[in-house]
Write an enzyme that holds these catalytic residues in place. Structure first.
Site, PDB file in Angstrom:
ATOM      1  N   ASP A  98     -23.298  -3.155   2.165  1.00 18.07           N
ATOM      2  CA  ASP A  98     -22.063  -2.740   1.501  1.00 18.07           C
ATOM      3  C   ASP A  98     -21.102  -3.921   1.542  1.00 18.07           C
ATOM      4  O   ASP A  98     -20.915  -4.535   2.598  1.00 18.07           O
ATOM      5  CB  ASP A  98     -21.475  -1.543   2.268  1.00 18.07           C
ATOM      6  CG  ASP A  98     -20.815  -0.542   1.347  1.00 18.07           C
ATOM      7  OD1 ASP A  98     -19.985  -0.967   0.529  1.00 18.07           O
ATOM      8  OD2 ASP A  98     -21.119   0.657   1.463  1.00 18.07           O
ATOM      9  N   ASP A 201     -17.835  -2.271  -2.987  1.00 14.90           N
ATOM     10  CA  ASP A 201     -16.826  -1.244  -2.749  1.00 14.90           C
ATOM     11  C   ASP A 201     -15.533  -1.505  -3.522  1.00 14.90           C
ATOM     12  O   ASP A 201     -15.042  -2.640  -3.562  1.00 14.90           O
ATOM     13  CB  ASP A 201     -16.519  -1.267  -1.232  1.00 14.90           C
ATOM     14  CG  ASP A 201     -15.606  -0.152  -0.798  1.00 14.90           C
ATOM     15  OD1 ASP A 201     -16.060   0.992  -0.766  1.00 14.90           O
ATOM     16  OD2 ASP A 201     -14.418  -0.431  -0.496  1.00 14.90           O
ATOM     17  N   GLU A 258     -19.067  -0.101  -7.373  1.00  4.43           N
ATOM     18  CA  GLU A 258     -18.261   1.125  -7.380  1.00  4.43           C
ATOM     19  C   GLU A 258     -17.112   0.848  -8.345  1.00  4.43           C
ATOM     20  O   GLU A 258     -16.077   0.329  -7.958  1.00  4.43           O
ATOM     21  CB  GLU A 258     -17.735   1.450  -5.980  1.00  4.43           C
ATOM     22  CG  GLU A 258     -17.080   2.815  -5.950  1.00  4.43           C
ATOM     23  CD  GLU A 258     -16.215   3.081  -4.713  1.00  4.43           C
ATOM     24  OE1 GLU A 258     -16.065   4.241  -4.354  1.00  4.43           O
ATOM     25  OE2 GLU A 258     -15.671   2.123  -4.129  1.00  4.43           O
ATOM     26  N   HIS A 321     -21.520   9.381   0.247  1.00  2.43           N
ATOM     27  CA  HIS A 321     -20.767   9.653   1.478  1.00  2.43           C
ATOM     28  C   HIS A 321     -19.300   9.991   1.200  1.00  2.43           C
ATOM     29  O   HIS A 321     -18.557  10.272   2.131  1.00  2.43           O
ATOM     30  CB  HIS A 321     -20.846   8.426   2.392  1.00  2.43           C
ATOM     31  CG  HIS A 321     -20.151   7.241   1.798  1.00  2.43           C
ATOM     32  ND1 HIS A 321     -20.625   6.611   0.653  1.00  2.43           N
ATOM     33  CD2 HIS A 321     -19.003   6.604   2.134  1.00  2.43           C
ATOM     34  CE1 HIS A 321     -19.797   5.635   0.329  1.00  2.43           C
ATOM     35  NE2 HIS A 321     -18.808   5.607   1.210  1.00  2.43           N
ATOM     36  N   ASP A 322     -18.878   9.908  -0.057  1.00  5.27           N
ATOM     37  CA  ASP A 322     -17.484  10.201  -0.412  1.00  5.27           C
ATOM     38  C   ASP A 322     -17.331  11.544  -1.107  1.00  5.27           C
ATOM     39  O   ASP A 322     -16.242  11.864  -1.601  1.00  5.27           O
ATOM     40  CB  ASP A 322     -16.944   9.118  -1.373  1.00  5.27           C
ATOM     41  CG  ASP A 322     -16.736   7.793  -0.676  1.00  5.27           C
ATOM     42  OD1 ASP A 322     -16.525   7.786   0.545  1.00  5.27           O
ATOM     43  OD2 ASP A 322     -16.794   6.756  -1.368  1.00  5.27           O
TER      44      ASP A 322
HETATM   45  C1  NOJ Z   1     -14.987   3.560  -1.261  1.00  8.87           C
HETATM   46  C2  NOJ Z   1     -15.845   3.926  -0.100  1.00  8.87           C
HETATM   47  O1  NOJ Z   1     -17.037   4.477  -0.579  1.00  8.87           O
HETATM   48  C3  NOJ Z   1     -15.035   4.879   0.731  1.00  8.87           C
HETATM   49  O2  NOJ Z   1     -15.805   5.511   1.718  1.00  8.87           O
HETATM   50  C4  NOJ Z   1     -13.880   4.115   1.312  1.00  8.87           C
HETATM   51  O3  NOJ Z   1     -13.004   5.009   1.950  1.00  8.87           O
HETATM   52  C5  NOJ Z   1     -13.090   3.369   0.244  1.00  8.87           C
HETATM   53  N1  NOJ Z   1     -13.894   2.787  -0.779  1.00  8.87           N
HETATM   54  C6  NOJ Z   1     -12.295   2.253   0.870  1.00  8.87           C
HETATM   55  O4  NOJ Z   1     -13.149   1.215   1.260  1.00  8.87           O
END
Ligand code: NOJ
Ligand code: CA
Length: 553
Positions: A98, A201, A258, A321-322
């Site tokens: 990541d 990210d 992302e 995971h989000d």
């Molecule tokens: C996206 C990540 O997937 C998430 O888990 C994180 O809180 C934010 N970006 C900040 O890095």
């Protein structure tokens, strides 16, 4: 489309903290991933994306990095990681790290030095502004986890710094060439180690609309969503092109961004053959705010794929995971069973693009049903969700019930390996509660059951890799079929073969007219007899939540 080495791969996201704990401290570790590599190889996985394992205070579970060059001792050591890369290679599995470079941790030495000397070299790595109590803030942006993006700079009453996420995640100043150079050096250090690439990210956030200014207030807090600023920020492409040139392109690395808020005309720049990234996630269904119906799901997903048609590859997910668990989000609770779970799997998995499986998805892990207290959960985003719900007039019980539906912790509870204590995840005390459903949803009970959700995923992967169908499923044209027919989700993939994916996304049966006869059933989620000769007619009756993957005449 120019062929790339990663086009036919199947990827798997590991959230290391919750995957498998080998030393009894209740925290999953790199050795745990190594122990499970054979499991992943047997499932058919080619690429593993590891959520962050770098040194971190874990304020946002590792998305707050205090040393990019080292592994947090809770997860293991650099030697463990080298071993993982090597053991992965032996099994044909590439490791994707990541890459979190919109921000670092406030405990990173860059930020510590910036606090020591805000006007010095490292002060310029961040966004630091002069500020006196009572002054208006430089801008009214709301951080993603709630509250202003501005925070007092430790040790300096007259200065503040910017953080679009948690206050322990100060934003890095990408306008500064020295910062960019240090970031590229770090990326290349990792690529030299032999990793396959990066998941990137929050990358859209690296470009801010400067100078800082206010945007329309859109909440009772008097603040404005970052999205309002991002819509007006132009020029992220220059950073991304330089980033790709200095790093990924030299290594032919696999990268998945992302990416949010991109404009149509930017798509070829992002994921075209010579784009900044190999691919980017399709969040169109996940990020739909309202309750999502089958019709909304279909519209979102089909539109996303039509939008990139002929341009590049999306990476397809139902969860990460989000997000809460995909099956809990996209299937009504009363209809949630193995059949509907397999249907959802089949729909997203065979779309054009790269399928990603999030750990536990392959055994049909579901959301938590309830917690007694917000303190049973962990995520730093929870407090804001809970308090906003209270502020909107919900009772404590209602606010907690709402939180349970949406919290990221749903995806972060430990992997359910078996029905022994702590779902076989740890011998110690798990860092986050185990979902009590592990008694009936766990890998051990599914692995030898040919009808299980797990074995359905395995079949999906083998179908995508079956030499007879691979080129069609990887490169074949995509066309929605009868998208106006309610709660029917059907599409064709046409290349060397003609394949249709057909889903009855509802609890009642429905009839469908096909464009031609079925030649062969490739996969199904029902126990109907799959007698190919029974498909003499082009009219078929689909049972509740039936999924059919068929080759057409
Ligand atoms: C996206 C990540 O997937 C998430 O888990 C994180 O809180 C934010 N970006 C900040 O890095
Ligand atoms: Ca451990």
């Amino acid at each position: 489309m120019e062929k790339k080495w990663w086009h036919n791969k199947v990827a798997y996201q590991i959230y290391p903290k919750s995957f498998y704990d080998t030393n009894g401290d209740g925290i999953g570790d790199i050795n745990g991933v190594i122990e499970k590599l054979d499991y992943l190889r047997d499932l058919g996985i080619d690429i593993i994306w590891l959520s962050p394992i770098y040194c971190s205070p874990l304020a946002d579970q590792g998305y707050d990095i205090s040393d990019y060059y080292d592994i947090d001792p809770r997860f293991g050591t650099i030697d463990d990681l080298d071993r993982l890369i090597e053991e992965g290679k032996k099994r044909g599995i590439g490791i994707v790290m990541d890459l979190v470079v919109n921000h670092c941790s406030d405990e990173h030495e860059w930020f510590k030095k910036a606090c020591e000397d805000p006007d010095g070299e490292y002060g310029k790595f961040f966004y630091i502004e002069d500020y006196k109590d009572g002054d208006p803030l430089p801008c009214n942006w709301r951080s993603y986890f709630g509250g202003s993006v501005w925070e007092k700079l430790p040790g300096h009453d007259d200065k503040i710094y910017l953080h679009v996420f948690h206050k322990k995640q100060p934003d890095l100043n990408w306008e500064n060439p020295k910062l960019r150079k240090d970031v590229y050096k770090m990326i290349n250090w990792w690529l030299d180690k032999g990793i396959a690439g990066f998941r990137i990210d929050a990358i859209i956030n690296i470009k801010k609309k400067l100078p800082f200014s206010d945007y329309p207030v859109d909440g009772d807090d008097g603040l404005s969503s970052i999205d309002n600023m991002l819509k007006e920020a132009t020029g992220v492409g220059e950073f991304l092109n330089e980033l790709a040139d200095e790093t990924f392109r030299k290594y032919d690395a696999f990268t998945v961004g992302e990416v949010f808020n991109e404009k149509d005309e930017e798509l070829p720049l992002f994921i075209g053959s010579h784009g900044y990234f190999s691919t980017m996630f399709d969040f169109s269904a996940e990020s739909t705010k309202e309750d999502i119906s089958p019709e909304n799901y279909k519209k979102a997903v089909f539109k996303a794929h039509e939008r990139v048609d002929g341009i590049g590859f999306l990476s397809n997910i139902i969860e990460n995971h989000d997000e809460p668990r995909g099956v809990s989000r996209f299937i009504p609770n009363e209809d949630l069973d193995d059949t509907s779970k397999k249907m959802l799997a089949g729909i997203y998995f065979l779309l054009p693009g790269l399928p990603f499986i999030y750990q536990g998805q392959e055994i049909g892990m579901e959301n938590l049903d309830k917690v007694n207290d917000i303190n049973d959960l962990d995520d730093c985003a929870n407090a804001n969700i809970y308090e906003t719900a209270l502020h909107e007039g919900k009772t404590h019980a209602e606010a907690l019930a709402h939180l349970i539906n949406v919290t990221r912790d749903n995806a972060r509870t430990p992997f359910q390996w078996d029905d022994s204590a702590n779902a076989g995840f740890t011998n110690g005390k798990p860092w986050l509660m185990v979902n009590p459903k592990y008694k009936h949803i766990n890998l051990a009970s599914q692995i030898n059951d040919s009808d299980s959700v797990f074995n359905f995923y395995k079949e999906l992967i083998s179908l995508r890799k079956n030499p007879e169908y691979e080129s069609t499923l990887v490169y074949g044209d995509f066309s929605p079929y009868k998208s106006e027919q309610k709660n029917l989700l059907a599409y064709s993939r046409v290349g060397e073969k003609s394949v249709m994916v057909i889903a009855n996304y509802q609890k009642d049966a429905q009839t469908l007219s096909l464009p031609s006869k079925i030649k062969k059933v490739l996969l199904s989620n029902t126990s109907k007899t799959l007698d190919n000769s029974s498909f003499n007619s082009t009219e078929i009756v689909l049972s509740p939540y039936e999924l059919l993957v068929v080759e057409m005449v």
